[in-house]
Write a protein that holds these residues in place. Structure first.
Motif, PDB file in Angstrom:
ATOM      1  N   UNK A  35      27.984  47.967  36.197  1.00  0.00           N
ATOM      2  CA  UNK A  35      28.599  48.116  37.518  1.00  0.00           C
ATOM      3  C   UNK A  35      29.691  47.081  37.776  1.00  0.00           C
ATOM      4  N   UNK A  36      29.493  45.792  37.463  1.00  0.00           N
ATOM      5  CA  UNK A  36      30.586  44.837  37.680  1.00  0.00           C
ATOM      6  C   UNK A  36      31.832  45.148  36.851  1.00  0.00           C
ATOM      7  N   UNK A  37      31.644  45.685  35.661  1.00  0.00           N
ATOM      8  CA  UNK A  37      32.802  46.034  34.839  1.00  0.00           C
ATOM      9  C   UNK A  37      33.591  47.186  35.439  1.00  0.00           C
ATOM     10  N   UNK A  38      32.906  48.092  36.102  1.00  0.00           N
ATOM     11  CA  UNK A  38      33.593  49.223  36.713  1.00  0.00           C
ATOM     12  C   UNK A  38      34.235  48.840  38.046  1.00  0.00           C
ATOM     13  N   UNK A  39      33.619  47.918  38.783  1.00  0.00           N
ATOM     14  CA  UNK A  39      34.140  47.532  40.101  1.00  0.00           C
ATOM     15  C   UNK A  39      35.298  46.543  39.962  1.00  0.00           C
ATOM     16  N   UNK A  40      35.146  45.540  39.109  1.00  0.00           N
ATOM     17  CA  UNK A  40      36.158  44.493  38.963  1.00  0.00           C
ATOM     18  C   UNK A  40      36.980  44.732  37.695  1.00  0.00           C
ATOM     19  N   UNK A  41      37.935  45.615  37.775  1.00  0.00           N
ATOM     20  CA  UNK A  41      38.763  45.914  36.603  1.00  0.00           C
ATOM     21  C   UNK A  41      39.884  44.902  36.431  1.00  0.00           C
ATOM     22  N   UNK A  42      40.367  44.332  37.527  1.00  0.00           N
ATOM     23  CA  UNK A  42      41.462  43.366  37.444  1.00  0.00           C
ATOM     24  C   UNK A  42      40.887  41.958  37.246  1.00  0.00           C
ATOM     25  N   UNK A  43      41.742  41.050  36.813  1.00  0.00           N
ATOM     26  CA  UNK A  43      41.329  39.666  36.631  1.00  0.00           C
ATOM     27  C   UNK A  43      41.069  39.025  37.998  1.00  0.00           C
ATOM     28  N   UNK A  44      40.014  38.227  38.071  1.00  0.00           N
ATOM     29  CA  UNK A  44      39.685  37.528  39.314  1.00  0.00           C
ATOM     30  C   UNK A  44      40.598  36.322  39.422  1.00  0.00           C
ATOM     31  N   UNK A  45      41.366  36.257  40.519  1.00  0.00           N
ATOM     32  CA  UNK A  45      42.342  35.188  40.671  1.00  0.00           C
ATOM     33  C   UNK A  45      41.903  34.105  41.645  1.00  0.00           C
ATOM     34  N   UNK A  46      40.883  34.370  42.426  1.00  0.00           N
ATOM     35  CA  UNK A  46      40.409  33.395  43.395  1.00  0.00           C
ATOM     36  C   UNK A  46      39.688  32.252  42.679  1.00  0.00           C
TER      37      UNK A  46
END
Length: 103
Positions: free
Chosen positions: A23-34
């Motif tokens: 599920x995290x791989x499908x939800x967060x496709x872009x790089x986390x910048x925070x």
């Protein structure tokens, strides 16, 4: 137990353990910048490991006082920057010695 029931149970357990991993791989496709979220995710494994192991330390020896002494010595040695082997041996020796003293 019926073989059909066991197969369905194993299949359901496999699906339910697979969902939280993908599920995290499908939800967060872009790089986390925070930077806040990155630092939070960096420390999560250490916090979880500590939360899982620390309470069991006090029940591992059978006597609460020897466990407290061993934990105290391990924390002091770790704070002073000693290696994992030195910390473990120091804690084990402390529990062993205090077990003889407090008999």
């Amino acid at each position: 137990m019926d073989l059909k029931y066991a197969f369905i149970a194993v299949l359901l357990m496999a699906i339910l353990t697979y969902i939280p991993r993908t599920l995290p791989l499908m939800v967060f496709r872009k790089e986390i910048k925070s930077n806040y979220i990155k630092s939070f995710l960096y420390y999560v494994p250490y916090a979880v490991l500590g939360a899982l192991t620390f309470p069991d330390i006090f029940y591992s020896t059978g006597k609460l006082t020897t466990a407290i002494w061993g934990t105290t010595v391990a924390l002091i040695l770790a704070y002073k920057g000693k290696g994992l082997v030195v910390v473990a041996i120091g804690a084990i020796l402390t529990v062993y010695i205090t077990g003889f003293i407090l008999l």
